[in-house]
Design a protein around this motif. Structure first.
Motif: not given
Length: 236
Positions: A57, A59-62, A65-66, A68, A73
């Protein structure tokens, strides 16, 4: 990303929490731990297996899964494939929060792909809440639940969550939580409920060590009737 390892052999004492920084690829963290296991004289996959808690959760963005560290992504389906590759390559027995807390479709896909091979534990997904656990069971979204007594708020609700998981054939892993004290009750709860799982972090601080000390005291009290479950503690 890598959180803890689990001993299958009673003589394997390498158990704890690891933080691997400065990695260019996430999988390098696993490689470091495998090297540490072998360097300590144990055999990965035989004496010790790996349990992951990537806290997805975070690194979950829009809807993606990002990753980094790797500069990319990926979708839920791609994240599931990434875990499938890791499971094939590394001795991973438990994956906790492999996907984000509201990615229900992704969790269903994850369980379809890996649920017959490893234990898929929902923490953020279920938050020790019987309503969310019931949804997970109905949707076949996982096969185990993390149990945090001070998350749901009462012992009766905690026991209800464990019993719901057990009736569904799921695993239940009792866990500590941020803000822990040296109170060792969750060690007693783990044994009393026969969950076979206790996640309480590396034995590097007093509030964590006390849980392990309590388990040893319980074992001493039980004497010859105490049984070390090893791999049998896992539902897969």
């Amino acid at each position: 990303m890598l959180r803890f390892v689990w001993p299958l052999n009673r003589n394997a004492e390498v158990l704890g929490l690891f933080f691997c920084q400065g990695r260019h690829f996430d999988a390098e963290a696993v490689e470091v731990i495998l090297t540490a296991i072998e360097g300590a004289g144990f055999r990965p996959g035989e004496d010790i297996v790996i349990a992951l808690d990537p806290a997805s959760s975070g690194f979950y963005e829009d809807g993606l899964y990002n990753l980094r560290t790797e500069g990319r992504k990926i979708t839920s389906a791609e994240m599931v494939e990434l875990w499938a590759e890791w499971i094939k390559k590394y001795p991973i027995a438990v994956l906790e929060d492999g996907l984000a807390e509201d990615d229900w479709a992704g969790w269903k896909l994850l369980n379809q792909k890996l649920g017959n091979r490893i234990e898929l534990v929902g923490d953020d997904l279920f938050v020790t809440n019987v309503e969310r656990i019931a949804r997970g069971i109905a949707e076949n979204a996982a096969n185990a639940v993390l149990i945090k007594l001070n998350q749901i708020g009462s012992l009766s609700e905690t026991i209800a969550a464990i019993e719901m998981a057990r009736k569904a054939g799921w695993g239940a892993m009792v866990s500590h939580r941020s803000g822990e004290t040296v109170d060792s009750f969750i060690a007693d709860l783990t044994v009393a409920m026969a969950t076979g799982h206790l996640k309480t972090g590396a034995p590097c601080r007093g509030e964590r060590v006390e849980k392990y000390n309590q388990l040893m005291r319980i074992e001493e009290d039980l004497g010859s009737s105490a049984v070390y479950a090893g791999r049998k503690a896992f539902v897969r």
